[in-house]
Write an enzyme that holds these catalytic residues in place. Structure first.
Site, PDB file in Angstrom:
ATOM      1  N   SER A 128     -42.175   8.730  37.995  1.00  0.00           N
ATOM      2  CA  SER A 128     -42.995   8.094  36.968  1.00  0.00           C
ATOM      3  C   SER A 128     -44.285   7.540  37.556  1.00  0.00           C
ATOM      4  CB  SER A 128     -42.238   6.943  36.302  1.00  0.00           C
ATOM      5  OG  SER A 128     -43.097   6.291  35.386  1.00  0.00           O
ATOM      6  N   LYS A 182     -34.660   8.064  34.685  1.00  0.00           N
ATOM      7  CA  LYS A 182     -36.010   8.398  34.206  1.00  0.00           C
ATOM      8  C   LYS A 182     -36.011   8.538  32.681  1.00  0.00           C
ATOM      9  CE  LYS A 182     -40.328   9.243  34.139  1.00  0.00           C
ATOM     10  NZ  LYS A 182     -40.854  10.373  33.528  1.00  0.00           N
ATOM     11  N   HIS A 185     -36.067   5.129  31.363  1.00  0.00           N
ATOM     12  CA  HIS A 185     -37.438   4.637  31.550  1.00  0.00           C
ATOM     13  C   HIS A 185     -38.316   5.119  30.399  1.00  0.00           C
ATOM     14  CE1 HIS A 185     -41.596   5.394  32.819  1.00  0.00           C
ATOM     15  NE2 HIS A 185     -41.491   4.379  33.643  1.00  0.00           N
ATOM     16  N   ASN A 186     -38.200   6.393  30.089  1.00  0.00           N
ATOM     17  CA  ASN A 186     -39.066   6.952  29.048  1.00  0.00           C
ATOM     18  C   ASN A 186     -38.731   6.409  27.661  1.00  0.00           C
ATOM     19  OD1 ASN A 186     -40.044   8.436  31.191  1.00  0.00           O
ATOM     20  ND2 ASN A 186     -40.452  10.216  29.915  1.00  0.00           N
ATOM     21  N   GLU A 189     -40.424   3.310  27.546  1.00  0.00           N
ATOM     22  CA  GLU A 189     -41.868   3.637  27.436  1.00  0.00           C
ATOM     23  C   GLU A 189     -42.241   3.919  25.969  1.00  0.00           C
ATOM     24  OE1 GLU A 189     -43.416   6.686  30.265  1.00  0.00           O
ATOM     25  OE2 GLU A 189     -44.173   7.706  28.493  1.00  0.00           O
TER      26      GLU A 189
HETATM   27  C1  6PG Z   1     -44.175   8.831  33.384  1.00  0.00           C
HETATM   28  C2  6PG Z   1     -44.164   9.392  31.990  1.00  0.00           C
HETATM   29  C3  6PG Z   1     -44.250  10.875  31.935  1.00  0.00           C
HETATM   30  C4  6PG Z   1     -44.102  11.447  30.543  1.00  0.00           C
HETATM   31  C5  6PG Z   1     -45.254  11.213  29.670  1.00  0.00           C
HETATM   32  C6  6PG Z   1     -45.205  11.974  28.359  1.00  0.00           C
HETATM   33  O1  6PG Z   1     -43.258   8.067  33.649  1.00  0.00           O
HETATM   34  O2  6PG Z   1     -45.064   9.136  34.165  1.00  0.00           O
HETATM   35  O3  6PG Z   1     -42.964   9.005  31.368  1.00  0.00           O
HETATM   36  O4  6PG Z   1     -43.243  11.388  32.754  1.00  0.00           O
HETATM   37  O5  6PG Z   1     -43.928  12.809  30.664  1.00  0.00           O
HETATM   38  O6  6PG Z   1     -45.445   9.866  29.426  1.00  0.00           O
HETATM   39  O7  6PG Z   1     -44.065  11.755  27.617  1.00  0.00           O
HETATM   40  P1  6PG Z   1     -44.081  12.141  26.070  1.00  0.00           P
HETATM   41  O8  6PG Z   1     -44.938  13.378  25.931  1.00  0.00           O
HETATM   42  O9  6PG Z   1     -42.669  12.436  25.679  1.00  0.00           O
HETATM   43  O10 6PG Z   1     -44.680  10.991  25.370  1.00  0.00           O
END
Ligand code: 6PG
Length: 469
Positions: A128, A182, A185-186, A189
């Protein structure tokens, strides 16, 4: 010169990781399926750079040191299996392949088992930090065989973001532990982004503030307890003007959010494991609603709401909104970490949530000041089933709740959607209740389906003949 690390996939992340690895003193061999991309990358390289561009898989493998250490940075899904099937024909037992993409953790498990059958070590490495993190120091969440990790640990820890208490890189457990972390994490996010978007919406279209004023509020928030990478990003994007028109750039960006799948996997996994994660689910759905723009445009002409007027009182309300966002961000972490705990138990990964919070402190997209407090909760009790049961986090939320409620009530009366703030408050209110109306659901299930119910006053399973004449 031979490459110590081979990197496959020269997207932005791949390119930047190659530069990062090389800058730490490890010669890197790179390969991309389309040769043109490799050529363009090679042209931009400094002459002294210890990066070896290659144009076929054979050339790639031949220009690596004998014990192959390969990092794949290819799009999650079929592409990973395709690259692996080509690679395995030429790899030998003891070689190490790392998947640095956003693969679904169950896929990583499957690939790891298949590779183990031919003696190849496979590691799922959640990375990330976006393009900048990849270049300057990402957060690396590693899962897979520990002995394989020990062979690449010195490289991975050097390229990771560095904090006072160590690099933001850790071996979190076997199998898909890294990619599971991860994915979580997302999910967080997604929620964080949605909460920022909702607060922008309330400020701009609830309170009617101009973009400059909204931007100044985010500038303030980014130096408050909300301090985080995503608040910095919010303040930056809201301050950007379009170079052609001079208008705020966000006003010209189409309101259709994209997604690559990790948020959806988060919610699917949470549903599979029976872990409630409504803030993150709402954030995934909010992206889908945004994507149905044509329908929204039609609905606008049909579905009128009574004209409400904002009654909140400006500056006090901005403070209330800050508390509502802060509470909801905490709830997002609580839901994400509850899923991580449950999945770690289910798959016997033994992931340390305190260690996850430590490495999330730097390099990654959800790095935030409040992670210190969250980490302490898990240091104090590694088996904490839910962050809300930590006394200090709990009392923090209790103190913030009046403002949080105020924001939801005001937004609802104005017809402004705030699905993530709302879902967070509902989660809080459901989680803290000793008696929920699920008794009525049980009664009705028994009425129409004879599903039975348990009672509060005696042990056992019961059924009522509801349809008596
Ligand atoms: C990171 C992000 C990354 C992710 C993008 C797009 O930790 O650097 O999570 O890995 O791919 O943020 O995610 P989406 O296209 O699903 O919004």
């Amino acid at each position: 010169m031979k490459g110590q690390i081979g990197l496959i996939g020269l997207g932005t992340m791949g390119e930047n990781l190659a530069l990062n690895i090389e800058s730490k003193g490890f010669p890197v061999t790179v390969y991309n399926r389309t040769a043109e991309r490799t050529r363009r990358f090679a042209e931009r390289l400094n002459r002294a750079a210890q990066i070896i561009p290659t144009y076929s898989v054979d050339e790639f493998l031949d220009s690596l040191e004998a014990s192959h250490r390969i990092l794949m940075m290819v799009r999650a899904g079929q592409a990973v299996d395709e690259v692996l099937s080509v690679l395995t024909r030429r790899l030998s037992p003891g070689d190490i392949v790392m998947d640095g993409g956003n693969s679904f953790f169950r896929d990583t498990e499957r690939r790891m088992q298949n590779m183990a059958k031919v003696g190849i070590h496979y590691l799922g490495v959640g990375i990330s930090g976006g393009a900048e993190g990849a270049l300057k120091g990402p957060c690396l969440m590693v899962g897979g065989p520990e002995d394989a990790y020990s062979l690449v640990e010195s490289t991975l820890t050097k390229i990771a973001a560095q904090l006072e208490d160590g690099p933001c890189c850790s071996h979190l457990g076997p199998g898909g532990a890294g990619h599971l972390t991860k994915m979580v994490h997302n999910g967080i996010e997604y929620a964080f982004l949605q909460l920022i978007a909702e607060s922008y919406d309330i400020l701009r279209y609830g309170l009617g503030f101009g973009i400059e004023r909204v931007q100044r509020i985010f500038e303030r928030w980014k130096n408050s307890e909300l301090s985080s990478y995503l608040m910095d990003v919010a303040a930056a994007v809201l301050g950007e003007s379009d170079s052609d028109t001079g208008r705020p750039l966000v006003d010209l960006i189409l309101d259709k959010a994209g997604q690559k799948g990790t948020g959806k996997w988060f919610s699917q996994t949470a549903m599979d494991l029976g872990v409630p994660t409504p803030t993150i689910d709402a954030s995934v759905s909010a992206r889908y609603i945004s994507a149905h723009r044509d329908e929204r445009l039609k609905a606008k002409t049909l579905l009128h709401i009574p004209q409400g007027e904002f009654t909140g009182g400006d500056e006090n309300f901005v403070d209330a909104l800050q508390d509502a966002v802060y509470s909801s961000v905490i709830i997002s972490y609580a839901q994400g970490l509850a899923l991580l705990k449950s999945a770690s138990d289910e798959y016997q990964y033994k992931i340390s949530l305190a260690e996850v919070c430590r490495i999330w402190g730097g390099g990654c997209i959800i790095r935030a000041k409040l992670l210190d407090q969250i980490r302490s909760a898990y240091v104090n009790n590694a088996d904490l089933p839910n962050l809300l049961l930590d006394a200090s986090v709990g009392s923090l939320l209790v103190n913030l709740q009046q403002n949080w409620r105020k924001v939801v009530v005001e937004a609802k009366s104005l017809g402004l959607p705030c699905p993530a703030i709302n879902a967070s408050l509902d989660y809080f209110d459901s989680y803290r209740r000793d008696r929920l109306p699920a008794n009525v659901i049980q009664a009705m299930r028994d009425y129409f389906g004879a599903h039975g119910y348990e009672r509060v006053d005696k042990e056992g399973r019961f059924h009522t003949e509801w349809l008596r004449d």
